[in-house]
Enzyme design. Structure first.
Site: not given
Lengths: 401, 401
Positions: A12, A127, A200
């Site tokens: 990421v 999320v 989440k």
């Protein structure tokens, strides 16, 4: 020029670098300023990366640099990431993250720290990956009392369930395939046992409970590792799809009911159509009614898209509304799972079993396949279990309409 | 306490009052302050309304009141609403609206006016009713180059098409039913001829083209009034649903292709499942991939939910990032419809008609119903028409995969 740092140059983190540099021109046009990745903090070197000259192993170079306005924390976990996030925020550097574990365990402290230091702590990517969900809940739906959330928030498990359905392979086979494709970790526990989904839904719960902190460890979580292709076929035979659902219900008395469990999702519900690594979150507000947010819930670039959006926000907006986002852990919010009423599908392979005799309030499920199944509404799993005690060959799953 | 005014106490204006007063406690908790509707400006009296004491017919009472920080413009149209919006913004009063006609025609001027006067002009409710779409595009997806948008953005026409499908009634019959239920106006032109959708896709286009103003009058719009139940049945026979789609494509050269037209939407596309008055917008970003936003696109309370969310934003955030939202009408953006390449389904009731002889690049559509149909990609409607010239019994529709 606004200087930023990346903490953790993995999937990421490097994806975020790519988004910010490949779309630099667009972003500059949008915010009227340039965003420059000045430092990348990682233990490793990246001799083949175009960003190799910006890599440092020395945290002081980042947190001691008064030029750096925003840090992207894409380390993951709640140890090093926690220390670095605290250091950054204490120095007035805004932090943007995709780290659901850290947000769900230390969000209360970290948001307060940001607020106290005039910066922001943003986590749109924590999320639903690239799907906008955190900001819509905080902003667009801010006038609503959110009564319900039901989400497919873990792409790994949804991919596994789709594989089992489409290829007729077992859980183990589908997990192996997911691992080969990079959709599942070598240790799949956090995904497959529902722990990732638990984190989440805890984050979404804390937001919609107006910042009353919703501790993930208080959320009942059941994963998919015990599911079989027969379960999937049975769900489909009665007009449902088998999905791992993270559920939140607002009890209206200051408490919430949340849990993660496999559900038979009725085909009438849009979540039933969500296939493969995609995610979708259904939100019901008292004035909005139902809305669904659908998209890629994981992967380098979709997640980086959300991270980079937050970087832009942190660059443009400073800390203007951080104080309206704070969480508070002084109150216990969650109802015990044993006291949570839910809807269930109850079924038996024995066609002669009279399910409505066992469960008088149940409604028969009409289906062309002749499956012996009923739906029971508004009952706790403990009550249901006690009613089924001593009866053999009866199974059940949570039901979502 | 933050005082606001409502301009136009119709369906959405009164709904906004209800949201803000019924959820006053939640909102106060969220923003740390109370929002109070101090004045309601309307030509009418509302003797039975709980807010009757706040109704005024005198615009000066609103725009001359230094206490009023935000005005909700729910008058509609681009005449009185335009004048009042300018008065409010000039006085430094932020304006929040659901008025897509006004935003799509005068957005450039009104946003600049807001920016110059240190206030905001917000319009989350102008597209997709209660569905969060404007803010996600401006914020969450700000790091993406948006390459495509395809939306079902008009609930009236989607309701009519669903009715025709489900009840087998004609367009005229379904329109009448929609009018009886309050889903269609007595003069249905704006909805049914695609003008409402044209305005909405123009707003989304202006946002994702980084503020290059996208004039709705330059967007080709075709409505649903000529569609028949046979068209719908035919779409379904080849695995599609017939939907009115507002389309935007980014050509990557500073120009955009946008149009509104009935489409055969492949069942694989999530938009095909959107039924009745619901709306859904599919957005494709270069890093995000595809995402879909689904929910109630019209109606008093869903729209009021979005308006009230913007009211809260205007109360909390002042004008902090208004300058990043501005539009500019100096450049012409849209490609002529005649030059826009699209995908089409071409079909004939004559089974012997050799469509691939007429359209050599076309692919046959495999279907169990034996319908003689092909898909042609990447062709302008003008080119397609010229290829079909002189052939009888061949029809076509836009195709969305």
């Amino acid at each position: 020029m606004i200087n930023i740092a990346i903490l953790g140059f993995g999937v990421v983190g490097s994806g975020t670098c790519d988004v910010l540099s490949n779309n630099a021109e667009i972003i500059k046009k949008r915010i009227g300023d340039e965003i420059y990745v000045k430092k990348i903090l990682d233990l490793r070197d990246f001799p083949d990366s175009p960003y190799k000259d910006r890599v440092t192993h020395d945290a002081d170079e980042v947190f001691g640099d008064p030029d750096i306005k925003v840090a992207v924390e894409t380390i993951g976990g709640a140890r090093v990431a926690y220390d670095y996030t605290k250091r950054a925020l204490s120095a007035g550097i805004s932090v943007v993250t995709s780290n659901k574990e850290l947000v769900s365990t230390h969000g209360v402290e970290l948001m307060k720290l940001a607020c106290d230091n005039g910066c922001v702590y943003l986590f749109e990517a924590a999320v639903g990956g690239g799907i906008p969900i955190i900001r819509p809940l905080y902003k667009c739906l801010a006038a609503n009392n959110i009564v319900k959330i039901a989400g497919i928030v873990n792409g790994t498990t949804n991919y596994i369930l789709s594989s089992m359905k489409n290829s007729g392979i077992s859980y183990e086979g589908a997990l192996k395939k997911a691992q080969q494709k990079g959709y599942a970790e070598q240790d799949p526990t956090a995904d497959c046992e529902g722990i990732d989904a638990q984190r989440k839904i805890s984050i979404l719960s804390s937001i919609v409970m107006d910042g009353k902190y919703c501790d993930p460890s208080k959320i009942h979580a059941e994963g998919i590792s015990k599911l079989t292709t027969e379960d999937i076929a049975l769900a489909r035979a009665i007009g449902c799809e088998l999905k791992l659902i993270a559920y939140f219900g607002n009890n209206g008395d200051g408490t919430a009911s949340a849990f993660v469990a496999p559900h038979f999702v009725d085909k009438a519900c849009m979540l039933s159509d969500v296939e493969g690594v995609f995610n979708a979150v259904l939100v019901e507000g008292d004035y909005l009614g139902q809305a669904v947010f659908y998209g890629r819930g994981a992967g380098s670039y979709p997640t980086a898209s959300a991270v980079a959006g937050d970087v832009i926000e942190a660059c443009v907006n400073g800390s203007v509304d951080m104080k309206t986002r704070l969480w508070d852990d002084s109150v216990s919010v969650f109802r015990d799972y044993d006291d949570i009423k839910s809807d269930f599908v109850v079924y038996s392979e024995d066609d002669d079993m009279d399910l409505s005799a066992v469960l008088p309030s149940a409604q028969a499920v009409e289906n062309a396949s002749g499956v012996n199944a009923v739906i029971v509404n508004d009952i706790t799993e403990a009550e249901l279990k006690s009613k089924l005690e001593g009866k053999s060959g009866i199974e059940y799953k949570h039901y979502l309409k």
